[in-house]
Design a protein around this motif. Structure first.
Motif, mmCIF file in Angstrom:
data_model
loop_
_atom_site.group_PDB
_atom_site.id
_atom_site.type_symbol
_atom_site.label_atom_id
_atom_site.label_comp_id
_atom_site.label_asym_id
_atom_site.label_seq_id
_atom_site.Cartn_x
_atom_site.Cartn_y
_atom_site.Cartn_z
ATOM 1 N N ASP A 142 54.740 36.937 45.691
ATOM 2 C CA ASP A 142 53.877 38.081 45.403
ATOM 3 C C ASP A 142 52.404 37.709 45.599
ATOM 4 O OD1 ASP A 142 53.102 36.654 43.097
ATOM 5 O OD2 ASP A 142 54.356 37.866 41.772
ATOM 6 N N ALA A 143 51.515 38.632 45.249
ATOM 7 C CA ALA A 143 50.077 38.442 45.464
ATOM 8 C C ALA A 143 49.501 37.304 44.619
ATOM 9 C CB ALA A 143 49.325 39.744 45.180
ATOM 10 N N ASP A 144 50.205 36.915 43.555
ATOM 11 C CA ASP A 144 49.780 35.776 42.741
ATOM 12 C C ASP A 144 50.366 34.467 43.262
ATOM 13 O OD1 ASP A 144 48.325 37.428 40.976
ATOM 14 O OD2 ASP A 144 50.165 37.874 39.841
ATOM 15 N N LEU A 145 50.998 34.525 44.419
ATOM 16 C CA LEU A 145 51.669 33.390 45.051
ATOM 17 C C LEU A 145 52.827 32.855 44.209
ATOM 18 C CD1 LEU A 145 48.613 31.484 46.618
ATOM 19 C CD2 LEU A 145 49.976 33.359 47.576
ATOM 20 N N GLU A 146 53.392 33.744 43.389
ATOM 21 C CA GLU A 146 54.576 33.410 42.598
ATOM 22 C C GLU A 146 55.816 33.802 43.396
ATOM 23 O OE1 GLU A 146 54.714 31.871 39.639
ATOM 24 O OE2 GLU A 146 52.516 31.700 39.588
ATOM 25 N N ASN A 147 56.787 32.914 43.445
ATOM 26 C CA ASN A 147 58.022 33.203 44.164
ATOM 27 C C ASN A 147 58.723 34.414 43.548
ATOM 28 O OD1 ASN A 147 57.388 30.898 45.543
ATOM 29 N ND2 ASN A 147 59.113 29.701 44.801
ATOM 30 N N VAL A 148 59.279 35.252 44.412
ATOM 31 C CA VAL A 148 60.063 36.402 43.988
ATOM 32 C C VAL A 148 61.480 36.167 44.487
ATOM 33 C CG1 VAL A 148 60.368 38.899 44.135
ATOM 34 C CG2 VAL A 148 58.053 37.928 44.104
ATOM 35 N N TYR A 149 62.436 36.215 43.578
ATOM 36 C CA TYR A 149 63.813 35.883 43.920
ATOM 37 C C TYR A 149 64.604 37.141 44.216
ATOM 38 C CZ TYR A 149 62.333 31.361 42.426
ATOM 39 O OH TYR A 149 61.646 30.187 42.338
ATOM 40 N N PHE A 150 65.193 37.168 45.385
ATOM 41 C CA PHE A 150 66.001 38.289 45.849
ATOM 42 C C PHE A 150 67.465 37.877 45.898
ATOM 43 C CE2 PHE A 150 62.040 40.035 47.108
ATOM 44 C CZ PHE A 150 62.232 41.377 47.394
ATOM 45 N N ARG A 151 68.330 38.793 45.544
ATOM 46 C CA ARG A 151 69.761 38.606 45.760
ATOM 47 C C ARG A 151 70.024 39.014 47.205
ATOM 48 N NH1 ARG A 151 74.485 42.089 44.648
ATOM 49 N NH2 ARG A 151 73.029 43.635 43.843
ATOM 50 N N THR A 152 70.791 38.233 47.930
ATOM 51 C CA THR A 152 71.123 38.570 49.313
ATOM 52 C C THR A 152 72.529 39.160 49.363
ATOM 53 O OG1 THR A 152 71.955 36.346 49.802
ATOM 54 C CG2 THR A 152 69.630 36.770 50.276
#
Length: 178
Positions: A126-136
């Motif tokens: 995200d814009a805070d450079l924090e990883n965003v975890y997605f389910r695939t």
């Protein structure tokens, strides 16, 4: 549960990046979408689409709902889809990240061919450079050797098929492709 950050998130609430599914005959071209759902906000997403290159040939890719999507080379069995918009706030849109066009190779066997997605957590943030975890979620291309409803096997579904099917169901001496 995320091994990297230690957070627990119910799987049903996780953002999703998924591949659609389609059906095609040998030699046909077919499109499947790579789409995002439940997007909590990102400025970067790089995913790899893996498929069976012995049966499927990737012949095209286009961005749809995410402007600026870039793509890796079409040859090979792993395909890079890369989108980044680091100069704007988090993009929370849902929609089609990429539309992939495949050709089913002439020597492909009838069956299901899975298209899987994978990503490095450091490439989705995200814009805070924090990883965003997605389910695939995997998709597939189901290769068939018939067209459902085309009972006279002429390549199109029309009233000739309906007439032939009506005759068949009324026990006329006709042959249909089941």
């Amino acid at each position: 549960y995320c091994n990297e950050c230690g957070h627990t998130r119910p799987i049903g609430s996780a953002p999703i990046v998924a591949v659609g599914s389609a059906t095609a005959k040998i030699g046909d071209t077919v499109t499947v979408d790579v789409f995002i759902e439940k997007n909590t906000g990102i400025i970067s997403m790089k995913v790899l689409a893996d498929y069976d290159a012995s049966a499927l040939e990737l012949i095209g890719a286009e961005g749809v709902d995410f402007d600026g999507a870039e793509f890796g080379a079409l040859d090979g069995d792993v395909f890079v889809i890369n989108w980044i918009d680091a100069l704007n706030p988090n993009n929370t849109a849902n929609g089609v990240l990429a539309r992939l066009t495949f050709r089913v190779k002439d020597d492909a066997a009838v069956g299901n061919y899975t298209i899987t997605l994978q990503y490095n957590p450091n490439d989705v943030f995200d814009a805070d450079l924090e990883n965003v975890y997605f389910r695939t979620v995997d998709g597939n291309i189901n290769v068939i050797n018939y067209t459902s409803g085309d009972v006279n096997d002429d390549g199109v579904i029309n009233n000739k098929d309906l007439a032939l099917l009506m005759q068949y169901l009324n026990l006329w001496d006709v042959t249909i492709v089941e």
